[in-house]
Design a protein around this motif. Structure first.
Motif, short mmCIF file in Angstrom:
data_model
loop_
_atom_site.label_atom_id
_atom_site.label_comp_id
_atom_site.label_asym_id
_atom_site.label_seq_id
_atom_site.Cartn_x
_atom_site.Cartn_y
_atom_site.Cartn_z
N UNK A 1 -35.65 66.04 66.77
CA UNK A 1 -34.71 66.73 65.89
C UNK A 1 -33.28 66.36 66.29
N UNK B 1 -29.16 74.31 61.31
CA UNK B 1 -27.86 74.68 60.75
C UNK B 1 -27.72 74.20 59.32
N UNK C 1 -27.59 71.31 64.64
CA UNK C 1 -28.57 71.78 65.60
C UNK C 1 -29.84 72.24 64.87
N UNK C 2 -30.97 71.71 65.33
CA UNK C 2 -32.24 71.95 64.67
C UNK C 2 -33.29 72.14 65.76
N UNK C 3 -34.09 73.17 65.63
CA UNK C 3 -35.02 73.49 66.72
C UNK C 3 -36.38 73.92 66.17
N UNK D 1 -35.75 76.24 63.00
CA UNK D 1 -34.39 76.63 62.59
C UNK D 1 -33.51 75.40 62.44
#
Lengths: 417, 417
Positions: free
Chosen positions: A249, A284, A254-256, A282
């Motif tokens: 990712x 942004x 920001x990606x989780x 998740x």
């Protein structure tokens, strides 16, 4: 969790700065500030008191009842628990300003039976949930006492809220009810969430979107020895987790993703008929979120196909159910909006630099509906929230300043008469 | 589960055949056979009655109490529940023969809350545990009634036992207590386990050894979004399961492994601090069992190392605890032993061919101690035990014959006066 974003330049509004200056230099506000500093020991005792009443997701009722009593004793009016479980009390204004709601969440991520006894070492308090979000609940009580001690009257009504459903499977149910169904629907014109601890200069202006899934693999099951060689949902799950753990990712946006809770199976000597996991994704941005969701969904089906090829399907095949269990909307508030500019001016007045960022909090709901909303920190410092090692530091300088920043912001928005 | 092994040739003992013939041709035995056939409806009602009292591992007490009452009503003496939870009653012999114990297990693999209501379709009964091992418990009651109706007196005492701890985590605790600690220690000279359903011609002469493990991966945990990038015990577990699922085992000696129950994690939006699984490994030989255990153990540590390399260990590393939670000893009884030869002669007398095999049952314990022991089927047919779809067929011919074979074997061993 808060991730910084770049500040837009040159949009500091003089209007906000001057109204903030008016409030912060008002002798009444200074009296309130002094009260907060003097009353700090009591504030710390209340953090401990709240933390030690456990409040797992969907089981916030005991803490809610205790918090309702605390709000009642603080002199608010119309203190009630709404149909969803939120505790709401009103501090009436003069009727000449907008209604503002300020909230901290009652729930923690921890299941029933977790030891929530607070251990104190110097100025540090250790306990699951102590900073996320018990400290913020205690800040609400402190604010009310300080305003009363300083005889502050506001223009707008202020709703003080201890809400349910921020964590885990709660899926922001407290906020969804408050803004979309309950008696205060359409009445709240601005919203502040206090969540979690921190100095007070991080201002959440964007709500990170998230999707949450319960993935259940099902199969025929069987005797571990007698039916050895049949497909197993446990192997499909293991393989699925292993694949998921390799997704790449971006850091920006920001990606989780996360595998939270897993379960399934009836006994050590039975092939499970069901194995499951809960997954949180998740980002942004909507685009990245959808990209990861798509990859994740494809992987779940690949894991099924691979298991059905690897072992015998003579008694039945593995199937998978990917069920959406949480969907937090994206949301944002403009950096040039009065609510963000007001908070920024207050932060600056306390000698700190405002930092704008995104996170996933109760403010996602009003943000997604176009209602001006921010999330602020509740003061102090801390770390390790969402773990059994969670702690906060109530060292007085940073602890008091955080409360003062939140109070200054609230009063600047509500207007002091 | 029973796996066939080759029969040793030329060891049929004339002695056993003649003593079996004497019992089976005794008019009293024939009266008992007739009684079993006539009383079949009542027997089926008792299967249902027993099945519908749930009995998860370590929670057999309710079923034990009910079974104790049933044994008492059947007229046995000294009916008690021992310190481990086994129900034991005595049918006194004349004192001129060996004490024999015959047992069926009370426990099922199913957890509390499983729907154990029996659904009947024609001669088929559907319910978790109905055939493994409720039917066998009902067979014990039926045997006692048939012996009483036919006024049969035996030379040796017979202990009728409904025991705990055969399934899952029970780890044969009922048998371990019975043979190694309790008041009947050293008194039981022969042992028959009835487990589970089946025609009655499969004779278990070897106890498959097994080792069971609880594998717990632990790590620092954290917030799913804020701490993304930290090591996770869930990924270590997924990877470990994925590796385990690829272990190649021989078909002969039959060797198996299974991931049964999995769990861990506190909420969907937290990196777990703990993820775990329970693993069952079995083999017909010690050598193969040890080989798989060694591979499995190595893989658990590899999964840890890989996770600690794949993500950040800044807040702590993943560690693993591989704990032995079950250890069933290997055991066997010679095909030429009187107990096996007697059962074989009875099976043949009923027109069937005895099939020798290995399985993992309560008989493992006496076998491992050198006490003559076998496991027999309790009659009838069925399938899908250890799944929610478990069923048995109580079609009368095969159902009655199985009871008669077990009774014939028991009486031939105990000696009829």
């Amino acid at each position: 969790m808060f991730t910084k974003i770049a500040a837009s330049l040159g949009i500091l509004l003089v209007l906000q700065t001057s109204s903030v200056q008016r409030v912060l230099t008002d002798p009444k506000f200074q009296a309130a500030e002094d009260f907060v500093a003097q009353d700090h020991d009591r504030f710390v005792r209340e953090i401990i008191q709240i933390t030690e009443i456990d409040a797992p997701p969907f089981k916030e009722a005991r803490r809610a009842k205790a918090f309702m009593e605390m709000l009642r004793q603080s002199g608010l009016t119309n203190v009630e628990i709404d149909a969803e479980g939120n505790v709401i009390g009103t501090r009436k204004g003069s009727g000449t300003g907008p209604t503002i709601a300020i909230a901290a969440h009652l729930d923690t991520v921890f299941p029933e039976g977790t030891n929530v006894k607070v251990r104190r070492e110097g100025t540090k308090l250790y306990a699951p949930g102590v900073g996320d979000d018990s400290r913020a609940l205690a800040v609400l009580l402190e604010m009310i006492r300080a305003m009363d001690a300083a005889k502050i009257q506001t223009a707008g009504d202020i709703l003080f809220i201890g809400n349910v459903g921020e964590e885990g499977p709660g899926d922001l149910r407290g906020m969804k009810y408050l803004f979309q169904k309950g008696p205060y629907k359409d009445k709240i014109k601005m919203f502040i969430s206090l969540d979690p601890f921190g100095w007070g200069n991080d201002i959440t202006v964007g709500g990170v979107g998230s999707k949450r899934f319960k993935v259940t693999f099902r199969g025929p099951g069987g005797h571990s020895f007698g039916s050895f060689g049949l497909v197993s949902p446990a192997y499909a799950l293991g393989n699925a987790i292993s694949k998921l753990s390799k997704i790449q990712v971006p850091q920006r946006p920001r990606t989780t993703y996360n595998v939270g809770v897993i379960g399934g199976g009836t006994s050590v000597n039975s092939i499970p008929f069901e194995s499951w996991m809960e997954v949180d994704i998740r980002s942004e941005t909507k685009e990245e979120l959808n990209k990861v969701v798509e990859t994740f969904t494809r992987m779940m089906h690949e894991a099924v196909d691979e298991e059905n090829r690897a072992r015998s399907t003579s008694q039945g095949r593995i199937e998978v159910d990917v069920k959406l269990i949480g969907d937090r909307p994206f949301g944002e508030v403009s950096q040039s909006s009065p609510i963000v500019q007001t908070a920024s001016a207050v932060v600056r007045a306390f000698g700190l630099g405002p930092v704008y960022g995104m996170s996933s909090t109760d403010a996602n709901i009003p943000m997604s509906m176009g209602i001006p909303a921010i999330t602020l920190e509740s003061g102090g410092t801390g770390s390790r929230n969402h773990t059994l090692d969670e702690w906060i530091d109530v060292e007085k300088t940073a602890s008091v300043r955080g409360i003062q920043i939140a109070l200054g912001t609230l009063l600047s928005l509500a207007g002091v008469i």
